[in-house]
Each structure stands twice: as C-alpha cells, then as structure tokens.
Design an enzyme around this catalytic site. Structure first.
Site: not given
Ligand code: SAH
Length: 265
Positions: A53, A74, A189
């Site tokens: 995604d 998407k 999130m």
């Molecule tokens: N599996 C991911 C989290 C997925 S949930 C992990 O381990 O990072 C999606 C959330 O992850 C987003 O809403 C945000 O809060 C966070 N997130 C993921 N990548 C990010 C980034 N580069 N910068 C800030 N927040 C991020």
C-alpha cells in the site's frame, strides 16, 4: 507441512503449481530506503510479485520494479482493497507457485494486520516467513530525538491505536490505565482523534503540561515534527497542518527533544 486439502485443490485454477510459493510478510521500516533490512531489500529484488500500500513511502515503493508491483491500498480514484481480498490474493499467487512479498510500512506485526495474514496463510496451507521491519512506533520518535524509554523519564512504553473513539464504551484502549502507568504512550493512527484521546488522558488525571510530539512522515524526505503539551497539541496540529502518517508521543521523554535538538542530524 500440511498442503492444500483435496477439497481446496479441486477448485484451484489450471495454473496451480505442484507446491505453493512462499509468502514473505516483510516490514519496510519507516520509509528511508537505507532503513530497509538487507533481507527485505533482497526479497524485493527477487520476488515475483510485491503487494503493497502507500505506507512504505514513495522512495521504497520506487525501488520495486513496476511490473512486480500490486498496489492493494489504492484510495484516491479506486476503492481500497479489502483485507479479505488481500488474503485471498496472497493465497492465489502462492498457489500459482509465485514468491510473494507482502510489504508493510514499519513492521507487519505492529498494527499491520500481519497476524491476520499469517493466520489466513497457515489455514490455507501456504508457507510464509515473517521478516521484521523497523517500526515507526520506535523509529518515529527516535528520529525526532525522542527515546521511547529513558532512565530518568519513562521505564515503560505503550503502543496504542488512536483510531478508536475513546468515548465509545467498547473502545479497547484503556486510556485511564495508560495515564496511570507514568510511562511513554506512543499513538499510531492518531492524527484525527487527537482531541478525543488527549481529552481522555486529561480526564484520567494526566498533567496537562505533559510534553507531546507529533512526528509526521518520519524518515521520509519531507518529515516534520511539531511539539506541544497535552493541552496545546491539538492547536499545534491544526496550525502546522499535520496529517497522517504521523506518530504521537506522549510523556516526559518528548521534552528531552529540546535538549538534543541542536545537535540532532
Ligand atoms: N506497521 C506500521 C504501523 C501501521 S499503522 C509500523 O510498524 O510502523 C499506520 C500508522 O503507522 C500511521 O497512521 C502512523 O501513525 C504510523 N506510521 C507508519 N509509518 C510512519 C512514518 N514514516 N512516520 C510517522 N508515522 C508512521
């Protein structure tokens, strides 16, 4: 190793391979391609197909040869692919004998639905491997100069979803309990419902002066950081126009950023 049952294999298509391919549940890290693991990079190069995604970010997605990419996230224009459809697609590709990478931002097992995918693959007799990634829950605060634990400030850290409505009875995040730990709270999130859970934490007796930081697009080229307190952070968010993906860090550790900022590269 249990293979597909007769009932399952009878309805598979003509292309079905003798033995299914492996599905790799790969965490991409927070977005900087240099923070991909060596293994993740190798798998991106060698896989037959990569389901992804937007969260891995433009730089990492740009590394995947276009003919291997399947965007299952998407939104603008097309519908978002449902989790059930993604699960089914993983099984379908594996049964064709393909080597499949399911690429997730951060780590697949941290709010990444990797657990559900693993269960679905196992239930369908598809071999899979979990490839850890650097989670934004730790790296996001870190690249903003904020350690999620610190001997003087926090001896525990909680990773929670901000997606749920804290006023709902069935909310599975116990904000009262979190406020009572005195440890760091890292919210994923959590941009949209920031007003709700900061209020819930204040209602639970947390000091309104508690430092809070928002780290938007951590490690991406256009990363931004905004800081305030439990009381001010909603206004800070609005003034800066912070949008997802962003991490919210709540706790005294967020206050240490000021001390290191000048030397933070
Ligand atoms: N599996 C991911 C989290 C997925 S949930 C992990 O381990 O990072 C999606 C959330 O992850 C987003 O809403 C945000 O809060 C966070 N997130 C993921 N990548 C990010 C980034 N580069 N910068 C800030 N927040 C991020």
């Amino acid at each position: 190793m249990s293979g597909p049952t007769d009932a399952e294999s009878s309805d598979s298509d003509a292309e079905a391979a003798d033995s299914p391919g492996t599905v790799y549940l790969v965490g991409s890290g927070p977005g900087d391609p240099e923070l991909l693991t060596v293994k993740a990079k190798r798998l991106l190069e060698s896989a037959d197909v990569v389901l992804h995604d937007k969260l891995p970010g433009p730089e990492i997605i740009g590394l995947i040869p276009e003919e291997k990419r399947e965007d299952v996230g998407k939104r603008a224009g097309g519908e978002r692919t449902s989790q059930a459809d993604i699960n089914a697609r993983l099984v379908e590709l594996a049964r064709e004998g393909k080597t499949v990478v399911r690429l997730k931002g951060g780590d697949s097992f941290v709010f990444g639905r990797g657990g559900e995918e693993a269960q679905h693959l196992a239930a369908n007799g598809i071999p899979f491997e979990y490839v850890p990634g650097i989670t934004s829950a730790i790296a996001g605060p870190g690249v903003a100069g904020i350690p999620v634990t610190h001997r003087d400030h926090a001896s525990s850290v909680s990773f929670v979803t901000g997606h749920e409505d804290p006023t709902k009875d069935e909310s599975s995040v116990n904000w009262d309990a979190l406020a009572a730990t005195g440890g760091t709270i890292v919210v994923l999130m959590g941009v949209g419902k920031l007003p709700d859970y900061t209020q819930a934490l204040r209602d639970a007796g947390m000091d309104p002066e508690t430092p809070v930081a928002l780290v938007e697009r951590a490690t991406w080229e256009d990363m931004r950081v905004a800081t305030g307190t439990l009381d001010t952070i909603v206004d800070v968010r609005d003034a800066a126009g912070i949008e997802p993906p962003a991490i919210t860090v709540i706790g005294d550790v967020a206050g240490t950023r000021e001390e290191v900022l000048h030397f933070l590269r």
